[in-house]
Design an enzyme around this catalytic site. Structure first.
Site, short mmCIF file in Angstrom:
data_model
loop_
_atom_site.label_atom_id
_atom_site.label_comp_id
_atom_site.label_asym_id
_atom_site.label_seq_id
_atom_site.Cartn_x
_atom_site.Cartn_y
_atom_site.Cartn_z
N GLU A 264 0.85 -1.20 0.00
CA GLU A 264 0.00 0.00 0.00
C GLU A 264 0.88 1.24 0.00
O GLU A 264 1.82 1.34 0.79
CB GLU A 264 -0.89 -0.03 1.25
CG GLU A 264 -1.73 1.22 1.46
CD GLU A 264 -2.53 1.20 2.76
OE1 GLU A 264 -2.63 0.13 3.41
OE2 GLU A 264 -3.04 2.26 3.14
N ASP B 278 0.30 5.07 0.63
CA ASP B 278 -0.61 6.15 1.02
C ASP B 278 -0.07 7.47 0.50
O ASP B 278 0.94 7.98 1.00
CB ASP B 278 -0.74 6.20 2.54
CG ASP B 278 -1.41 4.96 3.10
OD1 ASP B 278 -2.13 4.29 2.34
OD2 ASP B 278 -1.22 4.67 4.29
N HIS C 7 3.84 1.51 2.70
CA HIS C 7 3.66 0.35 3.59
C HIS C 7 3.94 -0.92 2.79
O HIS C 7 3.05 -1.43 2.10
CB HIS C 7 2.21 0.23 4.04
CG HIS C 7 1.64 1.27 4.93
ND1 HIS C 7 1.53 1.14 6.29
CD2 HIS C 7 1.05 2.46 4.65
CE1 HIS C 7 0.90 2.19 6.81
NE2 HIS C 7 0.60 3.01 5.83
N GLU D 127 -3.20 10.87 3.54
CA GLU D 127 -4.14 10.57 4.62
C GLU D 127 -4.23 11.87 5.39
O GLU D 127 -3.23 12.33 5.96
CB GLU D 127 -3.61 9.46 5.52
CG GLU D 127 -3.62 8.11 4.84
CD GLU D 127 -3.58 7.00 5.87
OE1 GLU D 127 -4.66 6.47 6.22
OE2 GLU D 127 -2.49 6.67 6.34
C1 IDC Z 1 -0.66 4.27 11.26
C2 IDC Z 1 -0.52 4.02 9.77
C3 IDC Z 1 -1.84 4.28 9.07
C4 IDC Z 1 -2.90 3.41 9.72
C5 IDC Z 1 -2.95 3.72 11.21
C6 IDC Z 1 -4.00 2.93 11.96
O1 IDC Z 1 0.51 4.81 9.21
O2 IDC Z 1 -1.75 4.01 7.68
O3 IDC Z 1 -4.16 3.63 9.12
O4 IDC Z 1 -1.70 3.48 11.77
O5 IDC Z 1 -3.66 1.59 12.08
C7 IDC Z 1 2.37 4.57 15.52
C8 IDC Z 1 1.01 4.00 15.59
C9 IDC Z 1 0.52 3.51 14.26
C10 IDC Z 1 0.84 4.50 13.14
C11 IDC Z 1 2.30 4.84 13.07
C12 IDC Z 1 2.51 6.10 12.22
O6 IDC Z 1 0.99 2.93 16.52
O7 IDC Z 1 -0.86 3.30 14.38
O8 IDC Z 1 0.53 3.91 11.90
N1 IDC Z 1 2.93 4.99 14.36
O9 IDC Z 1 1.86 7.20 12.81
N2 IDC Z 1 3.19 4.80 16.54
C13 IDC Z 1 4.29 5.37 16.03
C14 IDC Z 1 4.14 5.50 14.63
#
Ligand code: IDC
Length: 441
Positions: free
Chosen positions: A213, A215, A229, A218
């Protein structure tokens, strides 16, 4: 799954452009299709539901194969039921649509260039550009524009029991390996289905559907991120058990659920994106995303994913990473990903699932464009627009992602208070680097 015929399926027309240095040509056959998950699923040639609210009809859906053989997905009333409208080259997705048949929340559509096939984008050494209006997209919502490594026919050729195909929006996958997808590989995901505790229309089955994926976007009016990803397998791939990302083992699956995100606010520039800021989200603007390769051809290795904005005719360079002890990166490269994950103390799931070469494999295979609007039952979108994890110090690098309160984004609140939220995507272009935008300011 079969095709229901109570509602004729008429895809809203959405022309887009393909560009080279000699100019752009319009693909006037461009159109969008609603994902199959939002559709009415009923028994073949009958009005009995196969799926109601968040559960399956156990009589006709004794198992996944029988369910797919017994059930059909029907056509969609795009504007009336789902709040999806087009005008010229602009697509508007409304957040909540209420009418006599009920309430719809969010939507996800895919771009097609014919009635039965998704447009397959090959973005290496190309750029992808569109305009967005996020002015009516508050905290907790996400207007997303992204690419998933789906089959162009929705999986019809691989799975003969899928008779609906791309025309009915089947074959979705992404790097979260979502388990809420109702039909995967021509079978219902009905076995072991657990209704969602917070979403009256969703649940999770035993299977998930995984794929690379990218993105592009978003975002809401407060924050934005762009994020590759990768996955370790070519998609779409039906996962089960630990290979899907599970709540108790987020990083045990075949895909990278976090990605290597570039969110300007999170990267230390809090004045770049938002209402009245450098990229002013009160007004429409253009987003350009470039996929640079090592040798400047589509055969080269993916080395950099660059972002530019254009607003009021003026090109705006991306913000720069702004923390001591890290270079002032302004694009996504393998080194940016490694250094930012390390600085923030995040587990580097991007590297673990293939990094830039992994993303490159998906881009080379070809990906389908998804456009959506959604709210977040798991993390209230706080990972995008607030302080996350919510109990950490927002002055520590990587914790603050946007100015939304940590109490914002609960679907029950946004669906009640921001039902009129919407996003408009327009003027989609793809082509050679430097040919899809101009600086007139
Ligand atoms: C984000 C993903 C996004 C997805 C979201 C929900 O980038 O595409 O839709 O999660 O699952 C975290 C978080 C994690 C984040 C990521 C970036 O646990 O949910 O991913 N991140 O913000 N902690 C540090 C980084």
């Amino acid at each position: 799954q079969g095709v229901g015929t109570y509602q004729t399926e008429t895809h809203p027309s959405l022309p887009f452009q393909r560009c080279t240095s000699s100019g752009c040509t319009t693909v006037s056959s461009g159109q969008v299709v609603l994902d199959a998950n939002w559709r009415w699923v009923h028994v073949n040639n009958g009005y009995t539901n196969c799926y109601t609210g968040n559960s399956w009809n156990s009589t006709v859906c004794a198992d996944g194969k029988a369910c797919a053989a017994n059930c059909s997905v029907d056509g969609a009333d795009y504007s009336g039921t789902y709040g999806i409208t087009v005008s010229g080259n602009a697509l508007t997705l409304k957040f909540v649509t209420t009418n006599s048949s009920g309430k719809n929340v969010g939507s996800r559509v895919y771009l097609m260039s014919s009635d039965s096939r998704y447009e397959l984008f090959k973005l290496l050494n190309q750029e992808f550009t569109f305009d967005v209006d996020v002015s009516k997209l508050p905290c907790g919502l996400n207007g997303a524009v992204y690419f998933s490594e789906m089959d162009a026919d929705g999986g019809m050729a691989k799975y003969s029991s899928n008779k609906a195909g791309a025309k009915y929006g089947t074959g979705y996958c992404d790097s979260q390996c979502p388990k809420d997808i109702k039909f995967i590989n021509g079978e219902a995901n009905s076995v072991g289905w657990i209704p969602s505790e917070t979403d009256p229309n969703a649940g999770n089955g035993q299977y998930g559907t995984c794929c690379n994926e990218m993105d592009i976007w978003e975002a809401n009016s407060i924050s934005t991120a762009y994020t590759p990803h990768p996955c370790t397998k070519t998609g779409p791939y039906r996962c089960s058990g630990a290979e899907c990302n599970t709540p108790t083992d987020r990083y045990g699956g075949i895909c990278d659920p976090d990605g290597c995100d570039f969110n300007s606010y999170r990267m230390g520039d809090r004045e770049f994106y938002g209402p009245g800021k450098v990229v002013d989200t009160n007004k429409k603007f253009t987003i350009v995303t470039q996929f640079h390769t090592t040798d400047g051809t589509a055969n080269g290795r993916l080395k950099e994913i660059r972002r530019l904005y254009v607003q009021d005719g003026k090109v705006i360079q991306n913000s720069k990473v702004n923390f001591p002890g890290i270079d002032a990166y302004d694009s996504i490269t393998e080194q940016f990903c490694t250094d930012s994950r390390q600085l923030f103390g995040d587990f580097d799931s991007f590297a673990a699932k293939g990094g830039m070469p992994g993303m490159e494999a998906g881009l080379r295979n070809g990906m389908v464009l998804a456009l959506s609007i959604w709210d977040d039952h798991h993390a209230h979108m706080l990972w995008l627009d607030s302080t996350y994890p919510t109990d950490k110090d927002p002055e520590q690098p990587g914790i603050a992602r946007g100015s939304c309160p940590i109490t914002s984004g609960d679907p029950k609140d946004v669906e009640a208070n921001n039902a009129n939220a919407q996003v408009t995507y327009s003027n989609i272009k793809v082509g050679d680097i430097g040919t899809t935008y101009t600086n007139t300011g």
